[in-house]
Scaffold this motif. Sequence first.
Motif, short mmCIF file in Angstrom:
data_model
loop_
_atom_site.label_atom_id
_atom_site.label_comp_id
_atom_site.label_asym_id
_atom_site.label_seq_id
_atom_site.Cartn_x
_atom_site.Cartn_y
_atom_site.Cartn_z
N ALA A 168 0.84 -1.21 0.00
CA ALA A 168 0.00 0.00 0.00
C ALA A 168 0.87 1.26 0.00
N VAL A 169 1.97 1.23 0.73
CA VAL A 169 2.89 2.37 0.74
C VAL A 169 3.47 2.58 -0.66
N ALA A 170 3.84 1.47 -1.31
CA ALA A 170 4.40 1.58 -2.66
C ALA A 170 3.38 2.19 -3.62
N ASP A 171 2.15 1.72 -3.54
CA ASP A 171 1.10 2.27 -4.41
C ASP A 171 0.90 3.76 -4.14
N ALA A 172 0.89 4.13 -2.86
CA ALA A 172 0.67 5.53 -2.50
C ALA A 172 1.81 6.41 -3.03
N LEU A 173 3.04 5.90 -2.96
CA LEU A 173 4.18 6.68 -3.47
C LEU A 173 4.01 6.94 -4.97
N GLU A 174 3.57 5.90 -5.69
CA GLU A 174 3.37 6.08 -7.14
C GLU A 174 2.20 7.02 -7.42
N ALA A 175 1.13 6.87 -6.65
CA ALA A 175 -0.05 7.70 -6.88
C ALA A 175 0.26 9.18 -6.63
N HIS A 176 1.18 9.44 -5.69
CA HIS A 176 1.51 10.83 -5.36
C HIS A 176 2.89 11.23 -5.85
N ALA A 177 3.38 10.51 -6.85
CA ALA A 177 4.73 10.80 -7.36
C ALA A 177 4.84 12.24 -7.84
N GLY A 178 3.76 12.76 -8.41
CA GLY A 178 3.77 14.13 -8.91
C GLY A 178 4.02 15.15 -7.79
N ASP A 179 3.31 14.98 -6.68
CA ASP A 179 3.46 15.90 -5.54
C ASP A 179 4.89 15.85 -5.00
N ILE A 180 5.39 14.61 -4.84
CA ILE A 180 6.73 14.46 -4.26
C ILE A 180 7.77 15.06 -5.20
N ALA A 181 7.60 14.77 -6.50
CA ALA A 181 8.56 15.29 -7.49
C ALA A 181 8.51 16.82 -7.53
N ALA A 182 7.33 17.39 -7.34
CA ALA A 182 7.22 18.85 -7.33
C ALA A 182 7.99 19.43 -6.14
N ALA A 183 7.80 18.81 -4.96
CA ALA A 183 8.54 19.28 -3.77
C ALA A 183 10.04 19.13 -4.01
N ASN A 184 10.41 18.02 -4.65
CA ASN A 184 11.83 17.80 -4.93
C ASN A 184 12.37 18.86 -5.91
N GLY A 185 11.53 19.24 -6.86
CA GLY A 185 11.94 20.28 -7.81
C GLY A 185 12.30 21.57 -7.08
N GLU A 186 11.52 21.91 -6.07
CA GLU A 186 11.82 23.13 -5.29
C GLU A 186 13.12 22.96 -4.51
N ASP A 187 13.31 21.77 -3.89
CA ASP A 187 14.58 21.52 -3.17
C ASP A 187 15.76 21.63 -4.13
N MET A 188 15.59 21.05 -5.34
CA MET A 188 16.68 21.06 -6.32
C MET A 188 17.01 22.49 -6.75
N ALA A 189 15.97 23.28 -6.98
CA ALA A 189 16.18 24.66 -7.42
C ALA A 189 16.93 25.45 -6.36
N ARG A 190 16.53 25.28 -5.12
CA ARG A 190 17.19 26.00 -4.02
C ARG A 190 18.65 25.55 -3.90
N ALA A 191 18.85 24.22 -3.97
CA ALA A 191 20.21 23.70 -3.83
C ALA A 191 21.10 24.20 -4.97
N ARG A 192 20.54 24.24 -6.16
CA ARG A 192 21.31 24.71 -7.31
C ARG A 192 21.68 26.19 -7.11
N ALA A 193 20.70 26.95 -6.63
CA ALA A 193 20.95 28.38 -6.38
C ALA A 193 22.02 28.56 -5.32
#
Lengths: 438, 438
Positions: free
Chosen positions: B48-73
Motif C-alpha cells: 500500500a505504501v508503494a502504491d501511494a508513493l506512485e499515486a503521489h509521485a507528482g506531488d513528491i517530485a514537485a517538492a523535490n523540484g523546489e529543493d533542487m532549485a534551491r540547492a542549485r541556487a
Amino acid sequence: MTNPDIQESGAVRAPVFDAVCARADAASAAQTRLARTSGAERAALLLAVADALEAHAGDIAAANGEDMARARAEGMDAGKLDRLRFDEGRIRQSADGVRHVAALADPLGEVVRGYTLPNGLRLNQVRVPIGVIGMIYEARPNVTVDVASLCLKSGNAAILRGGHAAGGTNAATLAVVRAALAERGFDPALVDTVDDFGREGAAAMMEARGHIDLLVPRGGAGLIQAVVRNSKVPVIETGAGNVHIYVDRSGDLEKAIPIILNAKTQRVGVCNAAEKLLVHRDVADAFLPMCAQALASAGVAIRADGTAHRIIEETQIRGVDLAHATEEDWDTEYLAPIIGVRVVGSLDEAIAHINRHSTGHTEAIIAEDYSAVEEFTQRVDSAVVMVNASTRFTDGGVFGFGAELGISTQKMHARGPMGLREMTTTKWIGYGTGQVRA
Amino acid sequence: MTNPDIQESGAVRAPVFDAVCARADAASAAQTRLARTSGAERAALLLAVADALEAHAGDIAAANGEDMARARAEGMDAGKLDRLRFDEGRIRQSADGVRHVAALADPLGEVVRGYTLPNGLRLNQVRVPIGVIGMIYEARPNVTVDVASLCLKSGNAAILRGGHAAGGTNAATLAVVRAALAERGFDPALVDTVDDFGREGAAAMMEARGHIDLLVPRGGAGLIQAVVRNSKVPVIETGAGNVHIYVDRSGDLEKAIPIILNAKTQRVGVCNAAEKLLVHRDVADAFLPMCAQALASAGVAIRADGTAHRIIEETQIRGVDLAHATEEDWDTEYLAPIIGVRVVGSLDEAIAHINRHSTGHTEAIIAEDYSAVEEFTQRVDSAVVMVNASTRFTDGGVFGFGAELGISTQKMHARGPMGLREMTTTKWIGYGTGQVRA
C-alpha cells in the motif's frame, strides 16, 4: 555517585592512558595470532591453564587469604566476603569450569550463512573473534578465570580491571594464567590487567576507543551505569535485574509457590532472583494468603500495594513482615529477602507494569491458559521470559554456554546470557572468478 | 568540525528534547502493536505504501523540484545534486524497491536456536524487532523510503532526520507514507521525523537514550563520526570506506584490470569504491604500466609511492595524471577519480598495510595461489573480503537483502551490509512445567 573501582570522570593522565593503550595494542597483536590457531590448540591451552590453576591453588588461596583478612578488617559485609572468597576448593571448581569451556565446540569459523549470487560470486558469512575485550568487574575472583577462559577459547584477548578488594587474588591468578600461556608458546599479553593503575585504569579503558573493541561491565547497578554513561568504547550493558513473576488467573497456584520461593530465595543477591510478584485479582484472595505464609516462613519481607496489603493483613499470618510499597519499590532491585507484591486487574495491566518497570532481564508467568501464555511471552519486552519455571534459570551455565561473560540486558549485539557465540562477530568472504558489477 | 545537519554539542533546549522524546515514545507505543502483526499484514502495508508513493509521485517530485532549485541556487555540486534528485522515475524505482522489501521473508519469529534443558525446560531464542530506530542521513530522498520500508517490514518504528537540503522532498514523502499507514489502520507515529527542529533535532535524538533504541548515521565520514562521538543512544557506525585491492604475485593480471577499473570507476562517490591499489613487487614491472594505462584512459589520477611512481613514470603513458603519494593519502577516502598505488614486498606487508590503514569496510585480493588467498581472507580484518571480484559487490541489494539500512564497519551487532535480519534482536522464551533451580 562514587564507585571504589572506577574513576568516572576527570582527566586520565596521559602516561596512564598511554600505558593502558599499549597493553591493549599488545593484546591485539597477540590476538591476531590467537585467532589463527586451531580450536584444538585453544582447547589444549585451556586444559593447561586449568592444570596450572590447580597446581598453584595454594599460592592463589594464600593471596586470597590476605585479601579476605584486609576486607574483613575494613568491615566488608558477609555477602561480599563470600563472593570474595577463592579458597582451594573454589579454585578447583574454577579449574573444572575452564575444562568445561575447553570442551565446548569452537565458535570460530562457523559459516553463519553462505550462498552463491546469480553472477557466481560465492558468499560466506563466517564467525570470527571480536578482538580485545575489556572487562570491568567487582571483587569476584572467579570472574577473572571465567573471562580469561572464555576469551581465549573464542580467540579474543582480555584486558581486566577487577575489584580492588580482590587485587592480590587477581594478581596471583593472572600470574598463573600468564605463565601457562608463555609455557605453551602463547603471548602472555593475551590476558592483561590494568589493576596496577587503580580506578584510573578503568577510566583509561573507557577512553581507549580504537584499542579496546568491547567493554563489558559486570557487577552492581552503580558500576554498570557508570561504565555505560562514560565509556567511549562500545559497551554491553549487563546484569541489573528487577525481575517479575506474574500469577495469572489461570495459574496453577500449587505450582506457583515453589517457583516463587525458588526464584526469590534460592540466592537473593543475584540478578535473576525475583524482586516483584504480580497477582491477578481473580486469584488474589485465594493465592496471596498461602503465598505470604510461604514467604514469611522463608524469611522474606513483603512490600505490598493497597489491595495485596489488605488481603495479607486480614489473613493474620504469623511472623509476616508486611509493609506498604511506595512508588519507588516498583523500580527497585532489592538483592535482599524482600519482595514487592501488587494485585493487577488484568493480564494487560501486568504486561504494562512489567514493560514500564522492568530492567529487561527476566520475567515469568504462572499460567495454564494458552492465550495468556502467548500474550505474555510475545508482549513482554525482556531478554528472557519464563513460563511456569523459575527465573533463576537465566544463566549461561544453565543455558549450556559453559561459563558466561555476563547477562546482556540490552538489545544490540547480544541479549540474555553471553557465551562464546556472543563474543564473536562475523566477516563476509566473497569467492569470485573475475566478477565485476554491471 | 561543522556539519549542516546535526548540532554536535551545546544544550539541546528542553522543549525540543521533550518533543523528540514524545515522538519516539509514540513511535514505541505504535511499534509494540506493529510487532504483533503478522508478516502478511506488514507485507500488505508495504504494498500500500508503494502504491501511494506512485499515486503521489507528482506531488513528491514537485517538492523535490523546489529543493533542487534551491540547492542549485546555493551552489550544490553536481554529485550531490544528482543524489538529491527524486523525480517521478526515481520515485517509481523507489516504490518498486518497497515492493521488493515487501516480498522478502519475514525476519520476525525465526527460532534462532531452540533446545530442551536436561530438566525439561524448553528454550527458544526467537527473533524480535529492536524497537525504535533513529536514522540521521544526508540529502538522499530515496533513503527516506528505504528506511521506512525496512523498519515497517521488520516490525520497527523509525524516527528520521534527513539532510536539510531535502527537507521539502522528505516532508512530502513522509506525508504520503503516513497517510498510507493511517488508511490501513496503522499508527502514523510509526514513521516520524524531527526535521522541523533542524540540527537541534538530530542532537536531541542523540540524547534520547531510553526512548530511541538504536541510532544509525548514514552519509559522509564527518556526519558519521559526529554521531559516533556524541550519541548517548547506541550507534551502529556505517559506511566510511578506504577500500584496498591487492594484486598478489600469483594474480591473473588480465583479470585484475577489469576488477580494478570496475571497483574504482563504476561509481566513484560510494563507500565500496576502491581507493587504494597494492601491488606485489614481483609483478609490479609487468602490471603497473598496463594498469596505469587503463586508469589513465578512464580518467583516474594516480598517487603513487616511490617505486610505483618510478615504474609508471618510466613507461611514459600518454595522459597519465601521476603524483607522489603522501603519508596522508594512505588514510584518505577520496570518493573521487583518484587512486593511491603502492608496491609491497610481500603478502604480509600488504595485509599489515591494510589492517593499519583500512576503515574495515571491504578489501579484495587478486590471486591464483591458494595459500595467499587463505592468508588474505583469514587475516584481513574487514567486514567484507573479496577474492578475484570487484569491491562494488558489498551492498545489501547485491547480497540479497533487498534494500539496506547501511553498511556497518563496526564489529558489534552487525558487520557489513545491514538488512532486515540486522534490524532485529532476540528474546529467549523458556517453556516449563514447574521447574525450579536446585
